[in-house]
Design a protein around this motif. Structure first.
Motif, PDB file in Angstrom:
ATOM      1  N   UNK A 130       0.856  -1.188   0.000  1.00  0.00           N
ATOM      2  CA  UNK A 130       0.000   0.000   0.000  1.00  0.00           C
ATOM      3  C   UNK A 130       0.891   1.235   0.000  1.00  0.00           C
ATOM      4  N   UNK A 131       0.297   2.405  -0.190  1.00  0.00           N
ATOM      5  CA  UNK A 131       1.056   3.639  -0.324  1.00  0.00           C
ATOM      6  C   UNK A 131       1.868   3.958   0.932  1.00  0.00           C
ATOM      7  N   UNK A 132       1.295   3.734   2.094  1.00  0.00           N
ATOM      8  CA  UNK A 132       2.002   4.039   3.340  1.00  0.00           C
ATOM      9  C   UNK A 132       3.249   3.179   3.495  1.00  0.00           C
ATOM     10  N   UNK A 133       3.105   1.880   3.280  1.00  0.00           N
ATOM     11  CA  UNK A 133       4.240   0.964   3.431  1.00  0.00           C
ATOM     12  C   UNK A 133       5.296   1.227   2.375  1.00  0.00           C
ATOM     13  N   UNK A 134       4.868   1.391   1.130  1.00  0.00           N
ATOM     14  CA  UNK A 134       5.811   1.665   0.042  1.00  0.00           C
ATOM     15  C   UNK A 134       6.520   2.992   0.276  1.00  0.00           C
ATOM     16  N   UNK A 135       5.771   4.001   0.707  1.00  0.00           N
ATOM     17  CA  UNK A 135       6.357   5.315   0.956  1.00  0.00           C
ATOM     18  C   UNK A 135       7.370   5.288   2.083  1.00  0.00           C
ATOM     19  N   UNK A 136       7.048   4.560   3.143  1.00  0.00           N
ATOM     20  CA  UNK A 136       7.967   4.438   4.278  1.00  0.00           C
ATOM     21  C   UNK A 136       9.268   3.782   3.846  1.00  0.00           C
ATOM     22  N   UNK A 137       9.157   2.707   3.079  1.00  0.00           N
ATOM     23  CA  UNK A 137      10.337   1.998   2.601  1.00  0.00           C
ATOM     24  C   UNK A 137      11.190   2.895   1.710  1.00  0.00           C
ATOM     25  N   UNK A 138      10.566   3.545   0.745  1.00  0.00           N
ATOM     26  CA  UNK A 138      11.308   4.383  -0.200  1.00  0.00           C
ATOM     27  C   UNK A 138      11.960   5.556   0.520  1.00  0.00           C
ATOM     28  N   UNK A 139      11.250   6.177   1.452  1.00  0.00           N
ATOM     29  CA  UNK A 139      11.836   7.283   2.213  1.00  0.00           C
ATOM     30  C   UNK A 139      13.056   6.820   3.006  1.00  0.00           C
TER      31      UNK A 139
END
Length: 70
Positions: free
Chosen positions: A20-29
């Motif tokens: 999901x966007x939250x998990x993907x965003x956290x990882x990428x950040x």
């Protein structure tokens, strides 16, 4: 204006995975921040090495000119 790399890679990661966007965003950040930190550390080391080399060259130049360095 171009998208920030974190947004672009978050979107790409979501397309390639089921994240999901939250998990993907956290990882990428996290990856982005680690890369930035690593780059900063390498730059600091490179600058210190450059500064030492400049000092060595200035000392050598002063020696060749017969003067004192300092």
């Amino acid at each position: 204006m171009d998208e920030h790399p974190v947004i672009r890679f978050t979107n790409e990661l979501m397309v390639l995975t089921d994240l999901d966007q939250t998990t993907a965003g956290t990882f990428v950040r996290r990856v982005y921040q680690e890369g930035t930190h690593e780059g900063e550390q390498r730059l600091i080391v490179d600058l210190h090495q450059r500064d030492r080399r400049i000092t060595e060259l200035e000392q050598e130049l002063a020696r060749l000119r017969g003067g004192d360095y300092g």
